[in-house]
Design a protein around this motif. Sequence first.
Motif, PDB file in Angstrom:
ATOM      1  N   MET A   1     -14.945  10.625  30.000  1.00 19.23           N
ATOM      2  CA  MET A   1     -15.611  11.916  30.024  1.00 19.23           C
ATOM      3  C   MET A   1     -15.516  12.454  31.399  1.00 19.23           C
ATOM      4  N   GLN A   2     -14.945  13.526  31.767  1.00 21.89           N
ATOM      5  CA  GLN A   2     -15.208  14.089  33.094  1.00 21.89           C
ATOM      6  C   GLN A   2     -16.556  13.783  33.338  1.00 21.89           C
ATOM      7  N   LEU A   3     -17.022  14.528  32.543  1.00 20.63           N
ATOM      8  CA  LEU A   3     -18.364  14.780  32.263  1.00 20.63           C
ATOM      9  C   LEU A   3     -18.888  13.438  32.019  1.00 20.63           C
ATOM     10  N   THR A   4     -19.053  12.538  31.927  1.00 18.86           N
ATOM     11  CA  THR A   4     -19.721  11.284  32.164  1.00 18.86           C
ATOM     12  C   THR A   4     -18.768  10.179  32.223  1.00 18.86           C
ATOM     13  N   ARG A   5     -18.079   9.688  32.834  1.00 18.97           N
ATOM     14  CA  ARG A   5     -17.642   8.314  32.675  1.00 18.97           C
ATOM     15  C   ARG A   5     -17.221   7.783  33.975  1.00 18.97           C
ATOM     16  N   ARG A   6     -17.261   6.861  34.168  1.00 15.25           N
ATOM     17  CA  ARG A   6     -18.499   6.254  34.335  1.00 15.25           C
ATOM     18  C   ARG A   6     -18.370   5.045  35.134  1.00 15.25           C
ATOM     19  N   ARG A   7     -17.529   4.245  34.962  1.00 17.41           N
ATOM     20  CA  ARG A   7     -17.709   2.899  35.356  1.00 17.41           C
ATOM     21  C   ARG A   7     -16.988   2.572  36.622  1.00 17.41           C
ATOM     22  N   ALA A   8     -17.318   1.512  37.238  1.00 16.70           N
ATOM     23  CA  ALA A   8     -16.885   1.220  38.588  1.00 16.70           C
ATOM     24  C   ALA A   8     -15.396   1.008  38.685  1.00 16.70           C
ATOM     25  N   VAL A   9     -14.867  -0.012  38.122  1.00 23.99           N
ATOM     26  CA  VAL A   9     -13.508  -0.400  38.403  1.00 23.99           C
ATOM     27  C   VAL A   9     -12.538   0.348  37.525  1.00 23.99           C
ATOM     28  N   VAL A  10     -11.957   1.429  38.028  1.00 23.64           N
ATOM     29  CA  VAL A  10     -11.137   2.261  37.164  1.00 23.64           C
ATOM     30  C   VAL A  10      -9.664   2.215  37.519  1.00 23.64           C
ATOM     31  N   LEU A  11      -9.291   1.521  38.550  1.00 23.66           N
ATOM     32  CA  LEU A  11      -7.895   1.577  38.961  1.00 23.66           C
ATOM     33  C   LEU A  11      -6.978   1.073  37.865  1.00 23.66           C
ATOM     34  N   ALA A  12      -7.390  -0.025  37.226  1.00 26.69           N
ATOM     35  CA  ALA A  12      -6.536  -0.546  36.163  1.00 26.69           C
ATOM     36  C   ALA A  12      -6.524   0.373  34.971  1.00 26.69           C
ATOM     37  N   ALA A  13      -7.552   1.170  34.838  1.00 25.50           N
ATOM     38  CA  ALA A  13      -7.609   2.086  33.701  1.00 25.50           C
ATOM     39  C   ALA A  13      -6.654   3.236  33.867  1.00 25.50           C
ATOM     40  N   ALA A  14      -6.089   3.387  35.029  1.00 24.68           N
ATOM     41  CA  ALA A  14      -5.148   4.468  35.250  1.00 24.68           C
ATOM     42  C   ALA A  14      -3.881   4.262  34.465  1.00 24.68           C
ATOM     43  N   THR A  15      -3.619   3.026  34.069  1.00 26.56           N
ATOM     44  CA  THR A  15      -2.453   2.765  33.254  1.00 26.56           C
ATOM     45  C   THR A  15      -2.861   2.658  31.809  1.00 26.56           C
ATOM     46  N   ALA A  16      -1.919   2.784  30.919  1.00 21.00           N
ATOM     47  CA  ALA A  16      -2.260   2.792  29.495  1.00 21.00           C
ATOM     48  C   ALA A  16      -2.621   1.406  29.014  1.00 21.00           C
ATOM     49  N   THR A  17      -3.644   1.368  28.188  1.00 20.89           N
ATOM     50  CA  THR A  17      -3.979   0.153  27.456  1.00 20.89           C
ATOM     51  C   THR A  17      -3.555   0.398  26.029  1.00 20.89           C
ATOM     52  N   THR A  18      -2.742  -0.455  25.514  1.00 24.29           N
ATOM     53  CA  THR A  18      -2.220  -0.197  24.185  1.00 24.29           C
ATOM     54  C   THR A  18      -2.598  -1.298  23.228  1.00 24.29           C
ATOM     55  N   LEU A  19      -2.706  -0.880  21.980  1.00 15.73           N
ATOM     56  CA  LEU A  19      -2.955  -1.836  20.911  1.00 15.73           C
ATOM     57  C   LEU A  19      -2.029  -1.504  19.769  1.00 15.73           C
ATOM     58  N   LYS A 173     -35.978  13.735  42.929  1.00 11.64           N
ATOM     59  CA  LYS A 173     -34.927  13.790  43.941  1.00 11.64           C
ATOM     60  C   LYS A 173     -33.617  13.305  43.320  1.00 11.64           C
ATOM     61  N   GLN A 174     -32.535  14.002  43.621  1.00  8.16           N
ATOM     62  CA  GLN A 174     -31.232  13.633  43.069  1.00  8.16           C
ATOM     63  C   GLN A 174     -30.288  13.221  44.191  1.00  8.16           C
ATOM     64  N   GLN A 175     -29.634  12.086  43.983  1.00  7.90           N
ATOM     65  CA  GLN A 175     -28.630  11.604  44.935  1.00  7.90           C
ATOM     66  C   GLN A 175     -27.276  11.598  44.250  1.00  7.90           C
ATOM     67  N   ASN A 176     -26.348  12.388  44.751  1.00  7.99           N
ATOM     68  CA  ASN A 176     -25.042  12.527  44.116  1.00  7.99           C
ATOM     69  C   ASN A 176     -24.132  11.365  44.487  1.00  7.99           C
ATOM     70  N   LEU A 177     -23.673  10.622  43.479  1.00  9.75           N
ATOM     71  CA  LEU A 177     -22.793   9.469  43.676  1.00  9.75           C
ATOM     72  C   LEU A 177     -21.749   9.433  42.565  1.00  9.75           C
ATOM     73  N   ASP A 178     -20.653   8.741  42.829  1.00  8.86           N
ATOM     74  CA  ASP A 178     -19.662   8.564  41.767  1.00  8.86           C
ATOM     75  C   ASP A 178     -20.144   7.463  40.816  1.00  8.86           C
ATOM     76  N   ALA A 179     -19.363   7.200  39.775  1.00 10.83           N
ATOM     77  CA  ALA A 179     -19.793   6.259  38.737  1.00 10.83           C
ATOM     78  C   ALA A 179     -20.093   4.884  39.304  1.00 10.83           C
ATOM     79  N   ALA A 180     -19.192   4.377  40.143  1.00  5.75           N
ATOM     80  CA  ALA A 180     -19.394   3.054  40.726  1.00  5.75           C
ATOM     81  C   ALA A 180     -20.600   3.048  41.653  1.00  5.75           C
ATOM     82  N   GLY A 181     -20.737   4.105  42.437  1.00  5.36           N
ATOM     83  CA  GLY A 181     -21.840   4.197  43.382  1.00  5.36           C
ATOM     84  C   GLY A 181     -23.187   4.248  42.703  1.00  5.36           C
ATOM     85  N   LYS A 182     -23.263   4.920  41.553  1.00  2.00           N
ATOM     86  CA  LYS A 182     -24.530   5.010  40.826  1.00  2.00           C
ATOM     87  C   LYS A 182     -24.998   3.630  40.377  1.00  2.00           C
TER      88      LYS A 182
END
Length: 343
Positions: A1-19, A173-182
């Motif tokens: 989700m632009q809009l929400t997603r989310r998770r810390a370790v995304v480098l490996a997700a940059a490549t396709a996961t296939t099934l 109070k809101q603290q702006n952070l990326d997915a991993a930082g949150k």
Amino acid sequence: MQLTRRRAVVLAAATATTLALGACGSSGTDAAAPASGGGTDVTLMLNWYPYGEHAPFYLGVEQGIFAKHGINLTIKAGQGSTKTVQAVGGDQVDFGWADTPAVLSNVDKGVKVKSLGVFLQTTPSAVQVFADSGISSPADLKGRTIAVSAGDAPTTTFPIYLEKAGLAPNDVKQQNLDAAGKIAAVISGRVDGLIGFAHDQGPTIAAKSGKEMRYLRYSDVGLNFYSNGLIASDATIGSRGELAKAMVAATSESFAAAEKNPDAAVAAMAGKDPQMPKKDVLLDQWKQTTQLLHTKNTEGQAPGVDADADWDATIEVLASAGLLGSAKERSTYYDSSFQPAGE
């Protein structure tokens, strides 16, 4: 989700996961080509790398549900719903699994896609805190610091949540952070909680911290809007309508099968991507996902059967939050002709 997603370790997700049918894939590599059973080769790009919400797709492949509908399905990891929407709009993949706010905002920007049906019909957006934080209701958020990610749907609609909960914008109070930082900030105690998807981040934080989580869900104060579902390009809808209908039907059937057998659904994900959470986290994520599949307008219907009233409410909420330039007719964003058969 632009809009929400989310998770810390995304480098490996940059490549396709296939099934592939009967095959194991991992990020960036194909263990085998899709099995040839006389069906149509179809690619589906997820909103992120695989987590519990995606279990039905893997179960549907393993149990031959997609094959029964004439589909040889290859599942690819995503890098956020916006990129998935754009890949589908550019016909780089056949179908996408994306967050509805991202779909609608990209349609407004000229991306030629439409929703074929939303499966997560109750928003997973929530303020997520530790159960021992002393925060048990929205009123307890006053004076607290919550991690957010500017521009995503939960953050953009947070002011509406606060209003419905009887709080003013400056009460929190809101603290702006990326997915991993949150996630890191919550675990370390630098913030009191975070805004995100309860069925994704919450189980992950619980597993990492060993502490129970509590969720202040947007839907609990009467704020709801559609989340993840299937999308296709206008070109695919126009020229491959029967395939789109088969894809929706197979997905609906796969979600129903996964609801009935959560353990088998999660087991079908085993070994498919090195970035996936552990089995117990996947199971928790999927079980929480099953609570999001319907609204009061669609209870008793097959997964993926949408209600016009819910679409109209979603459009209104997103327009009022500023995610859309204006509230357009639902047909601008959604093609209702692919609805799965009701139960």
